[in-house]
Design an enzyme around this catalytic site. Structure first.
Site, PDB file in Angstrom:
ATOM      1  N   SER A   1      15.871 -18.053 -42.062  1.00 42.47           N
ATOM      2  CA  SER A   1      15.629 -19.445 -42.444  1.00 42.47           C
ATOM      3  C   SER A   1      14.612 -20.137 -41.560  1.00 42.47           C
ATOM      4  CB  SER A   1      16.952 -20.226 -42.391  1.00 42.47           C
ATOM      5  OG  SER A   1      17.508 -20.195 -41.086  1.00 42.47           O
TER       6      SER A   1
ATOM      7  N   LEU B   1      27.678 -29.094 -46.667  1.00 43.74           N
ATOM      8  CA  LEU B   1      27.060 -30.161 -47.448  1.00 43.74           C
ATOM      9  C   LEU B   1      27.716 -30.269 -48.824  1.00 43.74           C
ATOM     10  CD1 LEU B   1      23.332 -29.583 -46.487  1.00 43.74           C
ATOM     11  CD2 LEU B   1      24.576 -31.725 -46.181  1.00 43.74           C
TER      12      LEU B   1
ATOM     13  N   CYS C   1      28.239 -64.654 -27.326  1.00 43.22           N
ATOM     14  CA  CYS C   1      26.817 -65.001 -27.418  1.00 43.22           C
ATOM     15  C   CYS C   1      26.635 -66.462 -27.807  1.00 43.22           C
ATOM     16  CB  CYS C   1      26.122 -64.094 -28.428  1.00 43.22           C
ATOM     17  SG  CYS C   1      25.963 -62.386 -27.854  1.00 43.22           S
TER      18      CYS C   1
ATOM     19  N   SER D   1      30.757 -29.504 -49.605  1.00 45.42           N
ATOM     20  CA  SER D   1      32.091 -30.092 -49.451  1.00 45.42           C
ATOM     21  C   SER D   1      32.013 -31.604 -49.305  1.00 45.42           C
ATOM     22  CB  SER D   1      32.790 -29.479 -48.223  1.00 45.42           C
ATOM     23  OG  SER D   1      33.016 -28.104 -48.398  1.00 45.42           O
TER      24      SER D   1
ATOM     25  N   GLY E   1      25.685 -26.019 -43.010  1.00 41.98           N
ATOM     26  CA  GLY E   1      24.911 -25.436 -44.091  1.00 41.98           C
ATOM     27  C   GLY E   1      25.326 -25.901 -45.481  1.00 41.98           C
TER      28      GLY E   1
ATOM     29  N   CYS F   1      28.051 -63.430 -31.796  1.00 38.41           N
ATOM     30  CA  CYS F   1      29.511 -63.293 -31.700  1.00 38.41           C
ATOM     31  C   CYS F   1      30.109 -64.501 -30.978  1.00 38.41           C
ATOM     32  CB  CYS F   1      29.879 -61.999 -30.986  1.00 38.41           C
ATOM     33  SG  CYS F   1      29.326 -61.920 -29.264  1.00 38.41           S
TER      34      CYS F   1
ATOM     35  N   HIS G   1      24.338 -58.246 -24.995  1.00 44.23           N
ATOM     36  CA  HIS G   1      23.857 -58.276 -26.365  1.00 44.23           C
ATOM     37  C   HIS G   1      22.425 -58.807 -26.401  1.00 44.23           C
ATOM     38  CE1 HIS G   1      28.201 -58.492 -28.156  1.00 44.23           C
ATOM     39  NE2 HIS G   1      28.008 -57.431 -27.399  1.00 44.23           N
TER      40      HIS G   1
ATOM     41  N   GLU H   1      20.984 -61.386 -27.780  1.00 44.88           N
ATOM     42  CA  GLU H   1      20.782 -62.804 -27.516  1.00 44.88           C
ATOM     43  C   GLU H   1      20.748 -63.073 -26.017  1.00 44.88           C
ATOM     44  OE1 GLU H   1      23.674 -62.682 -31.105  1.00 44.88           O
ATOM     45  OE2 GLU H   1      23.043 -61.369 -29.472  1.00 44.88           O
TER      46      GLU H   1
END
Length: 365
Positions: free
Chosen positions: A162, A295, A78, A297, A291, A69, A44, A46
């Site tokens: 596109s 998006l 940590c 949904s 697509g 933690c 980590h 730290e």
């Protein structure tokens, strides 16, 4: 703390399911070491900073963007590393929402006589860790919807062409964004029309970190030759029992993971079930790139947390051209989703609008 936050940003998207954390050791007003979280099972932030500081850590101050933690996991606590190094005081931007921590790291340090200062840089730390916070508190990934559209909301011409709606600066930004994501999702229609790689390629080169590519294909439509199925990055295909069994087996034989999920109304992959599974796997952030149906949904199901919308200075105007977001949408304006906490920036000739999702009525007038 500003330097610690800069260190944390270097770890974004590379250390999940761990949080992206930064740490800085300061002695007599001078920075003597800094570090950020390493990919699992690495140390980590730290531990990295303290190891680099060595004996200079004794009596020094530690600045860290998330509560240290106090428990054993892939690495030792940590808090033990901090106490062993002889740190005199710890500045913590925010408490850790993980149920295994939740203030216990701060308490362990204070019991041992270490002064703990909480809250410096908290707002920025929370924004940086927004995906981690959601996954730890709900079990679900943080969902970001990203799309590029013309001024009139189209993502393609009437023919389906596109390439390209947005400009080169926007494309470069999108590839940098991908390097900070745990997973990217597209629907089968996008694969059939655009055949994307869905890899992170900042500067035109394949990045070391590649997000999981997730393709939603409820009926088994994508071909085995699709570029998203190559070995440049891991791929997960989410489908339903409506897809051919031999197609699913062929994907498996290619080294692609197939996830069989229940269908929603209309026979499509259950999005909530997909998010629960991704969250269970430790996916913190999911970028939904399209697509329009996919998006739509996600927006219809109220599963989007944040939006990156690139607006290009184009007017396409074709009645049959694909829209950036489709689905059922809002029947009245009060049901529309309004972005809040907005930011706007230029990407070449394009405009990037970023915001968090809320109901239109929340914004008022």
């Amino acid at each position: 703390m500003r330097l610690a936050l800069a260190e944390a940003r270097r770890a974004l998207g590379r250390v999940s399911p761990n949080p992206a954390v930064g740490a800085v050791v300061v002695r007599e007003g001078q920075v003597v070491a800094r570090g950020h979280t390493r990919p699992p099972p690495g140390p980590h932030a730290e531990a990295v900073a303290l190891q680099r500081a060595g004996p200079l850590a004794r009596g020094a101050a530690l600045y860290v963007t998330l509560e240290p933690c106090p428990h054993y996991g892939r690495t030792p606590p940590c808090t033990e590393a901090i106490l062993g190094a002889g740190i005199a005081q710890v500045h913590v931007a925010m408490l850790d929402p993980d149920p295994q921590v939740g203030g216990r790291g701060k308490e362990a340090l204070e019991r041992a006589g270490v002064a703990v200062h909480l809250g410096e840089g908290e707002e920025e730390a929370r924004r940086l860790l927004e995906a981690y916070i959601k996954q730890r508190t709900t079990g679900l990934p943080f969902v970001i919807a990203k799309f590029a559209a013309s001024l009139d909301g189209r993502i393609a011409a009437a023919s389906g062409d596109s390439r390209w709606v947005s400009g080169p600066q926007s494309l470069a930004w999108a590839h940098r964004l991908r390097t900070r994501m745990d997973a990217i999702a597209v629907g089968s229609g996008t694969v059939l029309v655009d055949d994307p790689h869905l890899t992170a390629r900042p500067g035109g080169r394949l990045a070391r970190h590649q997000p999981l590519r997730v393709v939603l294909d409820s009926r088994g439509r994508i071909p085995l030759t699709a570029r998203v199925l190559d070995r440049a990055a891991p791929t997960l295909v989410a489908t339903t029992a409506a897809s051919p069994e031999e197609w699913r087996q062929a994907l498996t034989d290619r080294g692609v993971e197939v996830l069989l999920l229940p269908p929603q109304d209309g026979g499509r992959v259950d999005l909530a079930a997909l998010l629960r599974e991704l969250g269970r796997r430790g996916v913190l952030s999911l970028l939904v790139e399209g697509g329009g149906e996919l998006l739509g949904s996600f927006f219809d199901a109220r599963l989007v947390d944040k939006v990156h919308a690139i607006v290009a200075p184009l007017v396409i105007g074709a009645r049959g051209a694909r829209a950036a977001v489709e689905g059922q949408g809002a029947t009245v304006m009060a049901q529309a989703l309004r972005l809040r906490q907005l930011s706007v920036r230029r990407l070449g000739d394009d405009i990037l609008v970023t915001g968090y999702v809320g109901l239109a009525q929340e914004g008022g007038r």
